[in-house]
Design a protein around this motif. Structure first.
Motif, PDB file in Angstrom:
ATOM      1  N   GLU A 156      15.055  24.250 -18.512  1.00 15.00           N
ATOM      2  CA  GLU A 156      13.892  25.072 -18.866  1.00 15.00           C
ATOM      3  C   GLU A 156      14.122  26.537 -18.527  1.00 15.00           C
ATOM      4  O   GLU A 156      13.760  27.425 -19.303  1.00 15.00           O
ATOM      5  N   LYS A 157      14.731  26.795 -17.367  1.00 11.77           N
ATOM      6  CA  LYS A 157      15.032  28.174 -16.981  1.00 11.77           C
ATOM      7  C   LYS A 157      16.032  28.808 -17.941  1.00 11.77           C
ATOM      8  O   LYS A 157      15.898  29.967 -18.331  1.00 11.77           O
ATOM      9  N   GLU A 160      14.566  29.922 -21.289  1.00  6.57           N
ATOM     10  CA  GLU A 160      13.700  31.103 -21.269  1.00  6.57           C
ATOM     11  C   GLU A 160      14.429  32.334 -21.794  1.00  6.57           C
ATOM     12  O   GLU A 160      13.818  33.241 -22.346  1.00  6.57           O
ATOM     13  N   LYS A 172      20.251  32.763  -9.897  1.00  7.84           N
ATOM     14  CA  LYS A 172      19.133  31.968  -9.379  1.00  7.84           C
ATOM     15  C   LYS A 172      19.612  30.699  -8.681  1.00  7.84           C
ATOM     16  O   LYS A 172      18.834  30.040  -7.978  1.00  7.84           O
TER      17      LYS A 172
END
Length: 241
Positions: A156-157, A160, A172
């Motif tokens: 999901e990250k 983005e 991250k």
């Protein structure tokens, strides 16, 4: 230009990089004393910054002779010092091209035994697999396959901003500090010809890289297939008597 705030050595390094970007290959930079006076810092600070740049392959220091630029700057060819670890996005942008991405896909899968072992697992591990063709002004330059140890929510990250630099995305999770790289000459097969929009087999430069954090923790593994007629790698080799 006087430097204030932040780390002085970091600022001096950035200032010298700006000079390098305006210089031709093997042109001579000002002496350490002149750079120190120009930037308003000590000679030791300048020497520290130059040593970092030498380790990155941007300059070469010759005791008693001077400091010479070993970074290529060209608007016509994409030339890159392979001793320096940068994202493809940054390399293309610094050469005046618009970085892009084509034929991108990603999924969660099991890495094979070899890659899993290199990533620190004795059994096949779950990875975020990413493949994409990186382009310069919409022209294919390199086909890349990345294998990143999977963490919950990683897909999901990534989705983005899937066109951004992978190095920035990994900040991250496991920030990349260095890589171990093996280089091979290969001939494009049908799959690679399709990915890179080739009409006939061509020689490619395959970079097999394991990327690590500053602490030596495996961050990800990648196979990168570069078109040798569009991007040229170089490195300064020293003779040791």
């Amino acid at each position: 230009m006087k430097l204030t705030n932040r780390s002085l050595s970091s600022q001096v390094k950035e200032a010298i990089v700006a000079m390098i970007n305006e210089s031709s290959f093997m042109s001579k930079l000002p002496s350490e004393n002149k750079l120190a006076a120009q930037l308003g810092v000590s000679r030791n600070t300048v020497r520290e910054a130059l040593k970092i740049l030498e380790n990155q392959g941007l300059v070469i220091l010759r005791h008693g002779i001077g400091t010479f630029v070993t970074s290529y700057n060209s608007n016509d060819n994409i030339r890159y010092n392979i001793a320096q670890l940068d994202s493809t996005t940054k390399i293309l942008a610094e050469h005046g091209y618009v970085p892009g991405t084509k034929s991108a896909s990603h999924d969660i899968r099991k890495a094979n035994d070899r890659i899993s072992k290199d990533l620190g697992s004795d059994s096949p591990m779950d990875v975020l697999y990413i493949e994409r063709v990186r382009t310069a002004d919409d022209v294919p330059i390199v086909f890349v396959e990345d294998y990143i140890p999977y963490q919950e929510g990683m897909v999901e990250k990534f989705e983005e901003n899937c066109n951004a630099s992978l190095f920035r995305f990994l900040d991250k999770y496991t920030p990349v500090s260095f890589s171990s790289c093996s280089i091979h000459a290969v001939l494009s097969d049908e799959r690679l010809m399709d990915k890179l929009c080739l009409h006939e087999p061509k020689a490619l430069l395959l970079l097999q890289q394991m990327h690590y954090s500053a602490q030596g923790v495996p961050a990800f593994y990648s196979d990168s297939y570069f078109l040798t007629d569009r991007l040229e790698f170089n490195i300064i080799r020293r003779f040791i008597d």
